[in-house]
Design a protein around this motif. Sequence first.
Motif, PDB file in Angstrom:
ATOM      1  N   ARG A  48       0.864  -1.121   0.056  1.00 23.20           N
ATOM      2  CA  ARG A  48       0.001  -0.044   0.015  1.00 23.20           C
ATOM      3  C   ARG A  48       0.944   1.188   0.022  1.00 23.20           C
ATOM      4  O   ARG A  48       0.595   2.332  -0.455  1.00 23.20           O
ATOM      5  N   ASP A  49       2.077   1.163   0.514  1.00 25.21           N
ATOM      6  CA  ASP A  49       2.974   2.129   0.592  1.00 25.21           C
ATOM      7  C   ASP A  49       4.148   2.395  -0.595  1.00 25.21           C
ATOM      8  O   ASP A  49       4.995   3.217  -0.628  1.00 25.21           O
ATOM      9  N   GLY A  50       3.757   1.427  -1.451  1.00 28.95           N
ATOM     10  CA  GLY A  50       4.734   1.368  -2.564  1.00 28.95           C
ATOM     11  C   GLY A  50       6.088   0.527  -2.257  1.00 28.95           C
ATOM     12  O   GLY A  50       6.883   0.324  -3.253  1.00 28.95           O
ATOM     13  N   LYS A  51       6.258  -0.243  -1.281  1.00 25.42           N
ATOM     14  CA  LYS A  51       7.370  -0.971  -0.685  1.00 25.42           C
ATOM     15  C   LYS A  51       7.232  -2.339  -1.757  1.00 25.42           C
ATOM     16  O   LYS A  51       6.179  -2.680  -1.653  1.00 25.42           O
ATOM     17  N   LEU A  52       8.263  -2.903  -2.002  1.00 26.36           N
ATOM     18  CA  LEU A  52       8.542  -3.944  -2.849  1.00 26.36           C
ATOM     19  C   LEU A  52       8.086  -5.443  -1.878  1.00 26.36           C
ATOM     20  O   LEU A  52       8.635  -5.446  -0.983  1.00 26.36           O
ATOM     21  N   LEU A  53       7.074  -6.022  -2.325  1.00 21.86           N
ATOM     22  CA  LEU A  53       6.642  -7.209  -1.654  1.00 21.86           C
ATOM     23  C   LEU A  53       7.270  -8.314  -2.617  1.00 21.86           C
ATOM     24  O   LEU A  53       7.850  -9.139  -1.905  1.00 21.86           O
ATOM     25  N   ARG A  54       7.147  -8.452  -3.840  1.00 26.46           N
ATOM     26  CA  ARG A  54       7.654  -9.389  -4.437  1.00 26.46           C
ATOM     27  C   ARG A  54       7.929  -9.081  -6.074  1.00 26.46           C
ATOM     28  O   ARG A  54       7.436  -7.999  -6.594  1.00 26.46           O
ATOM     29  N   ALA A  55       9.124  -9.467  -6.365  1.00 31.96           N
ATOM     30  CA  ALA A  55       9.448  -9.280  -7.844  1.00 31.96           C
ATOM     31  C   ALA A  55       9.316 -10.635  -8.779  1.00 31.96           C
ATOM     32  O   ALA A  55       9.792 -11.814  -8.152  1.00 31.96           O
ATOM     33  N   PHE A  56       9.056 -10.539  -9.991  1.00 30.46           N
ATOM     34  CA  PHE A  56       9.208 -11.844 -10.686  1.00 30.46           C
ATOM     35  C   PHE A  56      10.266 -11.264 -11.971  1.00 30.46           C
ATOM     36  O   PHE A  56      10.315 -10.169 -12.453  1.00 30.46           O
ATOM     37  N   ALA A  57      11.030 -12.509 -12.278  1.00 34.61           N
ATOM     38  CA  ALA A  57      12.166 -12.280 -13.078  1.00 34.61           C
ATOM     39  C   ALA A  57      11.711 -11.586 -14.402  1.00 34.61           C
ATOM     40  O   ALA A  57      10.374 -12.190 -14.916  1.00 34.61           O
ATOM     41  N   ALA A  58      12.152 -11.134 -15.261  1.00 28.68           N
ATOM     42  CA  ALA A  58      11.670 -10.670 -16.361  1.00 28.68           C
ATOM     43  C   ALA A  58      11.487 -11.699 -17.498  1.00 28.68           C
ATOM     44  O   ALA A  58      12.120 -13.098 -17.239  1.00 28.68           O
ATOM     45  N   ALA A  59      11.197 -11.992 -18.787  1.00 23.42           N
ATOM     46  CA  ALA A  59      10.959 -12.828 -19.559  1.00 23.42           C
ATOM     47  C   ALA A  59      12.206 -13.694 -20.070  1.00 23.42           C
ATOM     48  O   ALA A  59      12.346 -14.661 -20.086  1.00 23.42           O
ATOM     49  N   ASP A  60      13.302 -12.630 -20.082  1.00 18.33           N
ATOM     50  CA  ASP A  60      14.605 -13.391 -20.527  1.00 18.33           C
ATOM     51  C   ASP A  60      15.291 -14.179 -19.138  1.00 18.33           C
ATOM     52  O   ASP A  60      16.512 -14.524 -19.211  1.00 18.33           O
ATOM     53  N   GLY A  61      14.615 -14.133 -18.006  1.00 18.47           N
ATOM     54  CA  GLY A  61      15.155 -14.770 -16.913  1.00 18.47           C
ATOM     55  C   GLY A  61      16.061 -13.808 -16.082  1.00 18.47           C
ATOM     56  O   GLY A  61      16.630 -14.268 -15.005  1.00 18.47           O
ATOM     57  N   ARG A  62      16.237 -12.400 -16.187  1.00 18.42           N
ATOM     58  CA  ARG A  62      16.906 -11.576 -15.369  1.00 18.42           C
ATOM     59  C   ARG A  62      16.230 -10.759 -14.502  1.00 18.42           C
ATOM     60  O   ARG A  62      15.006 -10.427 -14.596  1.00 18.42           O
ATOM     61  N   TRP A  63      16.914 -10.554 -13.392  1.00 20.33           N
ATOM     62  CA  TRP A  63      16.067  -9.612 -12.494  1.00 20.33           C
ATOM     63  C   TRP A  63      16.532  -8.128 -13.082  1.00 20.33           C
ATOM     64  O   TRP A  63      17.540  -7.740 -12.962  1.00 20.33           O
ATOM     65  N   LEU A 253      15.640 -12.146  -3.673  1.00 19.55           N
ATOM     66  CA  LEU A 253      14.880 -10.955  -3.720  1.00 19.55           C
ATOM     67  C   LEU A 253      13.635 -10.971  -3.172  1.00 19.55           C
ATOM     68  O   LEU A 253      13.186 -12.129  -2.867  1.00 19.55           O
ATOM     69  N   PRO A 254      12.932 -10.286  -2.525  1.00 24.90           N
ATOM     70  CA  PRO A 254      11.792 -10.199  -1.786  1.00 24.90           C
ATOM     71  C   PRO A 254      10.665 -10.934  -2.503  1.00 24.90           C
ATOM     72  O   PRO A 254      10.484 -10.964  -3.692  1.00 24.90           O
ATOM     73  N   ALA A 255      10.087 -11.939  -1.649  1.00 24.67           N
ATOM     74  CA  ALA A 255       8.953 -12.794  -2.311  1.00 24.67           C
ATOM     75  C   ALA A 255       7.879 -13.120  -1.284  1.00 24.67           C
ATOM     76  O   ALA A 255       7.366 -14.130  -0.917  1.00 24.67           O
ATOM     77  N   LEU A 256       7.521 -11.744  -0.556  1.00 22.67           N
ATOM     78  CA  LEU A 256       6.510 -11.878  -0.055  1.00 22.67           C
ATOM     79  C   LEU A 256       5.213 -12.065  -0.493  1.00 22.67           C
ATOM     80  O   LEU A 256       4.802 -11.627  -1.603  1.00 22.67           O
ATOM     81  N   ALA A 257       4.291 -12.582   0.359  1.00 28.37           N
ATOM     82  CA  ALA A 257       2.728 -12.676  -0.045  1.00 28.37           C
ATOM     83  C   ALA A 257       2.558 -13.342  -1.432  1.00 28.37           C
ATOM     84  O   ALA A 257       2.194 -12.785  -2.557  1.00 28.37           O
ATOM     85  N   PRO A 258       3.370 -14.508  -1.712  1.00 26.17           N
ATOM     86  CA  PRO A 258       3.314 -15.090  -2.888  1.00 26.17           C
ATOM     87  C   PRO A 258       2.208 -15.593  -3.726  1.00 26.17           C
ATOM     88  O   PRO A 258       2.033 -15.490  -4.833  1.00 26.17           O
ATOM     89  N   HIS A 259       1.072 -16.039  -2.730  1.00 26.18           N
ATOM     90  CA  HIS A 259      -0.224 -16.305  -3.406  1.00 26.18           C
ATOM     91  C   HIS A 259      -0.815 -15.063  -4.143  1.00 26.18           C
ATOM     92  O   HIS A 259      -1.437 -15.183  -4.833  1.00 26.18           O
ATOM     93  N   LEU A 260      -0.911 -13.939  -3.012  1.00 25.99           N
ATOM     94  CA  LEU A 260      -1.569 -12.758  -3.460  1.00 25.99           C
ATOM     95  C   LEU A 260      -0.766 -12.262  -4.733  1.00 25.99           C
ATOM     96  O   LEU A 260      -1.562 -11.748  -5.562  1.00 25.99           O
TER      97      LEU A 260
END
Length: 693
Positions: A48-63, A253-260
């Motif tokens: 809600r405050d713009g803080k990173l919960l989770r990131a997914f790797a880009a299509a080429d597999g890079r962060w 890398l952050p991976a919080l709330a994976p299901h949501l």
Amino acid sequence: MKHKPGIVALALVVMVALAAMPGLAALDEAYPPPLPESSTQSVEVVDRDGKLLRAFAAADGRWRLPVRLDKVDPEFVRMLVAYEDRRFWQHGGVDPLAMIRAAWQMLRHGRIVSGGSTITMQLARLLEPRPERSLTAKVRQMARALQIERRLDKRRILELYLTHAPYGGNIEGVRAASLAWFGKEPKSLGLAQGALLVALPQSPERRRPDRYRERAKAARDQVLARMAEGGFIASGEVARASAVPVRARRLALPALAPHLAQQARWLRPTEQVHQVTLSRPVQKALEVVASEAAQRLGPDLSVAMMLADVHTGEVLAEVGSAGLLDVRRSGWIDMTGVPRSPGSALKPFIYALALEDGLVLPETLIEDRPASFDGYRPRNFDLTYQGDVSVRQALQLSLNVPAVRLLQATVPSRLLGRLHRAGVVPVLPRDKAPGLAIGLGGVGVTLKDLVQAYTVFANNGRTVTLGDGVTGRPAAAAGRAMFSPVATWHVSDILSGVAPPRGTARLPIAYKTGTSYGNRDAWSIGFDGRHVLGVWVGRADSAPVPDLNGITVAAPILFDSFARTGLKFEALPQAPAGAVRIEAADLPSGLRFFTAPDAGLPQVGLHEPALHIVYPPDGAHVDLGLASGGAVQPLMLKLQGGRPPYRLLANGVPVGEPLRSRSGLWQAGGIGFSRLSVIDARGRSASISVYLE
């Protein structure tokens, strides 16, 4: 090596020629630089405050996380520009002075001492990579740099460079690098950390801290030394920063709330940044609690939790399992949305219905003895019975027989109807009508269902529609009234007096536990004046677990979670008008709740007709002169059936002396609706609501 001065000189000639070509604009439009699209970046899920919960790797597999310059430590930016491209803010994409200096140094030393590439040229190489290092490639980089400078301002160029610069492995960009190597956003880099991130892109694989820690440290210290030589940092700071060890481990890398987070991607597949209603600090705290609890409980048990804001309906934290990748716990299943048996967790709604109907008060006596209800024989969890107990004690001790007695009197279908008002649709056994067993868990509900239903106790009896956590605040958070404010206040007051789990400090919350048949599910739902938190523990495959129960397993997790969220506790709702806490000593003697005799027991007095209030009728408007300002008339009550004496209760409070006949008078206190209940000598009751004016 001998052709290098010629390459540099020719590059300068080409650069000047390009700048002077009359047809440059047309050529530029015909062959634009390959500026990146946002779709080439990692998808982000932020709180809600713009803080990173989770990131997914880009299509080429890079962060590859997007970078905004105002979110990067300014001292790092200053160091980067000073080290890589000192005249970055002045040149137009190619720096002739830097290239001449590089050529002169190479002539003097016989080797390349410093490069002449600007940050813009490096960005061009990153956006259009070519394996060969040739004159043609260098000229192309310069031409592309000029094109990029025509299209973008300096801040945007620097942002793109900091998004695409390599930092070892599949890490690109300073945000991904800062998170992977230091576990934090680049807004607050230390001097040693910033220097390492300046050094890494020059040789990202040979300087990877997790593989070549000594090389990484040497490169970092070289950056620090050069910054000191140029007067950008004090020598004392260099000594302190050089003494800082280099971390030799790459962090996830952050991976919080994976299901949501995954749900957000499914719902909005084209978006790059998904902002959800969760709070990152709260979510992280609950995930830690869930993980620690699961480790204590064993390898097959999972934990799910949900925390909601009663005022807005927003989900602040959602833990679907104790570990997404944990195979034995089936961690990929989001248990917040799986219907399971709630055990005793629905009992508060039975009591709220009975209190609203005027059948009982919190201190009314009720039997806890073996009983049969048309063949259904509920037993208490510990297989013991307490005899005569107050309604307050029956709910606090979660006794089964009293709850079933009240459910029989209030009718199971009415309980389901009230749950429907809360937006909860319980799952009944196929082709089965709702029976008394639903009060003890003979129905399926989800964790989100229970959290949503329990919001009524912190919201003065009104339902609160919870959002999905992804699409934002619900359109209409406050729904219809589920129970009267008086009834819900009484239930909250009772639950606030439940003792905390053994070994746990008391918190300013009310809570209830539940254990399903066969020890398959353990529940604990708690609330203060602003938040409702639900906890489920069990196996995803619904297998029974010995000793699994709500009070010893789920309740400690609930209290631990509430204590570690960092949220400020808010007081439970105050008593509404008409709600009075009456002590047992102040109640009329012998005030008890009575249900029909048990099957198989002596049937005494069944010839007596049922108790009814025949006047005034339920829902009637009665003019007593309250609005005219003149003499106020008492309300005449006429009863039918039952056995005297009769005890009258107005809005849950006993009134006057017992009636010895089937008629009596009551002096109303004010205009509006009043709830009148009558209890006969055997504990049978009848209630009406009338509007007095």
